[in-house]
Design a protein around this motif. Sequence first.
Motif, PDB file in Angstrom:
ATOM      1  N   ILE A  32      48.211 -22.127 -22.219  1.00  0.00           N
ATOM      2  CA  ILE A  32      46.946 -22.715 -21.777  1.00  0.00           C
ATOM      3  C   ILE A  32      46.561 -22.164 -20.406  1.00  0.00           C
ATOM      4  N   ALA A  33      47.554 -22.061 -19.519  1.00  0.00           N
ATOM      5  CA  ALA A  33      47.268 -21.512 -18.188  1.00  0.00           C
ATOM      6  C   ALA A  33      46.779 -20.065 -18.286  1.00  0.00           C
ATOM      7  N   GLU A  34      47.435 -19.258 -19.124  1.00  0.00           N
ATOM      8  CA  GLU A  34      47.020 -17.869 -19.306  1.00  0.00           C
ATOM      9  C   GLU A  34      45.637 -17.792 -19.948  1.00  0.00           C
ATOM     10  N   ALA A  35      45.417 -18.644 -20.949  1.00  0.00           N
ATOM     11  CA  ALA A  35      44.124 -18.626 -21.633  1.00  0.00           C
ATOM     12  C   ALA A  35      43.006 -19.056 -20.693  1.00  0.00           C
ATOM     13  N   GLU A  36      43.274 -20.060 -19.869  1.00  0.00           N
ATOM     14  CA  GLU A  36      42.256 -20.511 -18.923  1.00  0.00           C
ATOM     15  C   GLU A  36      41.885 -19.392 -17.956  1.00  0.00           C
ATOM     16  N   GLU A  37      42.905 -18.647 -17.495  1.00  0.00           N
ATOM     17  CA  GLU A  37      42.635 -17.528 -16.593  1.00  0.00           C
ATOM     18  C   GLU A  37      41.787 -16.470 -17.294  1.00  0.00           C
ATOM     19  N   ALA A  38      42.131 -16.156 -18.538  1.00  0.00           N
ATOM     20  CA  ALA A  38      41.382 -15.142 -19.280  1.00  0.00           C
ATOM     21  C   ALA A  38      39.961 -15.612 -19.577  1.00  0.00           C
ATOM     22  N   VAL A  39      39.828 -16.883 -19.949  1.00  0.00           N
ATOM     23  CA  VAL A  39      38.497 -17.421 -20.238  1.00  0.00           C
ATOM     24  C   VAL A  39      37.642 -17.430 -18.968  1.00  0.00           C
ATOM     25  N   ALA A  40      38.265 -17.781 -17.840  1.00  0.00           N
ATOM     26  CA  ALA A  40      37.528 -17.790 -16.572  1.00  0.00           C
ATOM     27  C   ALA A  40      37.008 -16.381 -16.255  1.00  0.00           C
ATOM     28  N   THR A  41      37.840 -15.368 -16.503  1.00  0.00           N
ATOM     29  CA  THR A  41      37.412 -13.982 -16.282  1.00  0.00           C
ATOM     30  C   THR A  41      36.263 -13.616 -17.217  1.00  0.00           C
ATOM     31  N   THR A  42      36.369 -14.032 -18.487  1.00  0.00           N
ATOM     32  CA  THR A  42      35.305 -13.743 -19.457  1.00  0.00           C
ATOM     33  C   THR A  42      34.004 -14.419 -19.048  1.00  0.00           C
ATOM     34  N   ILE A  43      34.103 -15.664 -18.601  1.00  0.00           N
ATOM     35  CA  ILE A  43      32.901 -16.379 -18.158  1.00  0.00           C
ATOM     36  C   ILE A  43      32.314 -15.703 -16.930  1.00  0.00           C
ATOM     37  N   GLY A  44      33.192 -15.274 -16.011  1.00  0.00           N
ATOM     38  CA  GLY A  44      32.700 -14.573 -14.824  1.00  0.00           C
ATOM     39  C   GLY A  44      31.938 -13.306 -15.183  1.00  0.00           C
ATOM     40  N   ASN A  45      32.479 -12.541 -16.121  1.00  0.00           N
ATOM     41  CA  ASN A  45      31.793 -11.319 -16.564  1.00  0.00           C
ATOM     42  C   ASN A  45      30.442 -11.641 -17.200  1.00  0.00           C
ATOM     43  N   LEU A  46      30.408 -12.740 -17.974  1.00  0.00           N
ATOM     44  CA  LEU A  46      29.147 -13.152 -18.593  1.00  0.00           C
ATOM     45  C   LEU A  46      28.119 -13.518 -17.531  1.00  0.00           C
ATOM     46  N   ARG A  47      28.556 -14.230 -16.513  1.00  0.00           N
ATOM     47  CA  ARG A  47      27.612 -14.626 -15.459  1.00  0.00           C
ATOM     48  C   ARG A  47      27.072 -13.394 -14.717  1.00  0.00           C
ATOM     49  N   LEU A  48      27.930 -12.382 -14.512  1.00  0.00           N
ATOM     50  CA  LEU A  48      27.460 -11.155 -13.882  1.00  0.00           C
ATOM     51  C   LEU A  48      26.420 -10.457 -14.753  1.00  0.00           C
ATOM     52  N   MET A  49      26.677 -10.412 -16.051  1.00  0.00           N
ATOM     53  CA  MET A  49      25.705  -9.806 -16.971  1.00  0.00           C
ATOM     54  C   MET A  49      24.391 -10.570 -16.947  1.00  0.00           C
ATOM     55  N   GLU A  50      24.474 -11.894 -16.899  1.00  0.00           N
ATOM     56  CA  GLU A  50      23.250 -12.708 -16.845  1.00  0.00           C
ATOM     57  C   GLU A  50      22.485 -12.456 -15.552  1.00  0.00           C
ATOM     58  N   GLN A  51      23.216 -12.310 -14.448  1.00  0.00           N
ATOM     59  CA  GLN A  51      22.555 -12.025 -13.179  1.00  0.00           C
ATOM     60  C   GLN A  51      21.863 -10.663 -13.218  1.00  0.00           C
ATOM     61  N   ASP A  52      22.589  -9.680 -13.785  1.00  0.00           N
ATOM     62  CA  ASP A  52      21.969  -8.347 -13.905  1.00  0.00           C
ATOM     63  C   ASP A  52      20.719  -8.405 -14.784  1.00  0.00           C
ATOM     64  N   HIS A  53      20.774  -9.159 -15.852  1.00  0.00           N
ATOM     65  CA  HIS A  53      19.612  -9.284 -16.739  1.00  0.00           C
ATOM     66  C   HIS A  53      18.449  -9.937 -16.007  1.00  0.00           C
ATOM     67  N   GLN A  54      18.753 -10.993 -15.269  1.00  0.00           N
ATOM     68  CA  GLN A  54      17.691 -11.654 -14.509  1.00  0.00           C
ATOM     69  C   GLN A  54      17.081 -10.715 -13.471  1.00  0.00           C
ATOM     70  N   GLU A  55      17.946  -9.884 -12.850  1.00  0.00           N
ATOM     71  CA  GLU A  55      17.432  -8.914 -11.878  1.00  0.00           C
ATOM     72  C   GLU A  55      16.545  -7.877 -12.560  1.00  0.00           C
ATOM     73  N   ASP A  56      16.931  -7.446 -13.767  1.00  0.00           N
ATOM     74  CA  ASP A  56      16.105  -6.489 -14.506  1.00  0.00           C
ATOM     75  C   ASP A  56      14.753  -7.099 -14.871  1.00  0.00           C
ATOM     76  N   VAL A  57      14.762  -8.351 -15.305  1.00  0.00           N
ATOM     77  CA  VAL A  57      13.510  -9.021 -15.656  1.00  0.00           C
ATOM     78  C   VAL A  57      12.625  -9.164 -14.424  1.00  0.00           C
ATOM     79  N   ALA A  58      13.254  -9.573 -13.313  1.00  0.00           N
ATOM     80  CA  ALA A  58      12.483  -9.728 -12.083  1.00  0.00           C
ATOM     81  C   ALA A  58      11.946  -8.377 -11.595  1.00  0.00           C
ATOM     82  N   ALA A  59      12.782  -7.323 -11.738  1.00  0.00           N
ATOM     83  CA  ALA A  59      12.343  -5.990 -11.317  1.00  0.00           C
ATOM     84  C   ALA A  59      11.178  -5.513 -12.168  1.00  0.00           C
TER      85      ALA A  59
END
Length: 235
Positions: free
Chosen positions: A43-70
């Motif tokens: 569970i500890a390992e999975a939580e760490e991996a899921v947190a990394t996956t969520i972080g990557n998703l949030r970065l992609m969402e931020q990049d998408h929002q920046e592209d839309v705004a641009a």
Amino acid sequence: MSKQTILGRVTQLAKANINALLDQAEDPQKMLDQLIRDYANNIAEAEEAVATTIGNLRLMEQDHQEDVAAAREWGDKALAASRKADELRAGGQTAEADRFDNLAKVALGRQLQSEKEARTAEPTIAAQSEVVQKLRAGLDQMKAKLGELQAKRDELVARARSAQAQNTMLDAVKNIDVLDPTSDLARFEDKVRREEARAMGKQELAASSLDAQFEQLDALGDSAEIEARLAALKR
């Protein structure tokens, strides 16, 4: 670790059949203790991996929002440049108007590029969002499974202690079975009965001796009476 590997591992652990695992175990309690430790680590390992996956998703969402705004920003710049060109052309400044039209075209090109990047990222973001949802659901199932493991472990320990106490009590009762004729209590009872019988024999013997003495006394009395009567006759 890739998201596919994480998702597969979380799903496999969440679907584990505890009862089937216990049936195969030589020592269920030790196996449950090991499963609990393994599950906590997973569970500890999975939580760490899921947190990394969520972080990557949030970065992609931020990049998408920046592209839309641009894209919106470049569209506004293209519109402003086009209007300025129309204004200059109306005033007879053709060369300057052409320069602003060219600027509008550059801005429109930047707008088009930003829109393409935003559209390209959207399917990936959607797929990543679905993976994150599944990972979170799997984590919730794993945590529930961990609670189930802990409850099973506590139940098994309580049952084992109860069974041990019952076996100890039954062994103790078996060892002091008063109905066993070879037990110490039965032998002691037999000894007491023999002593009682001996006392009864002595009583009967004493009673027989006393009766004989009285019978002898009665016989002596009769002899004296006969002698007395004989003497009377002689007189």
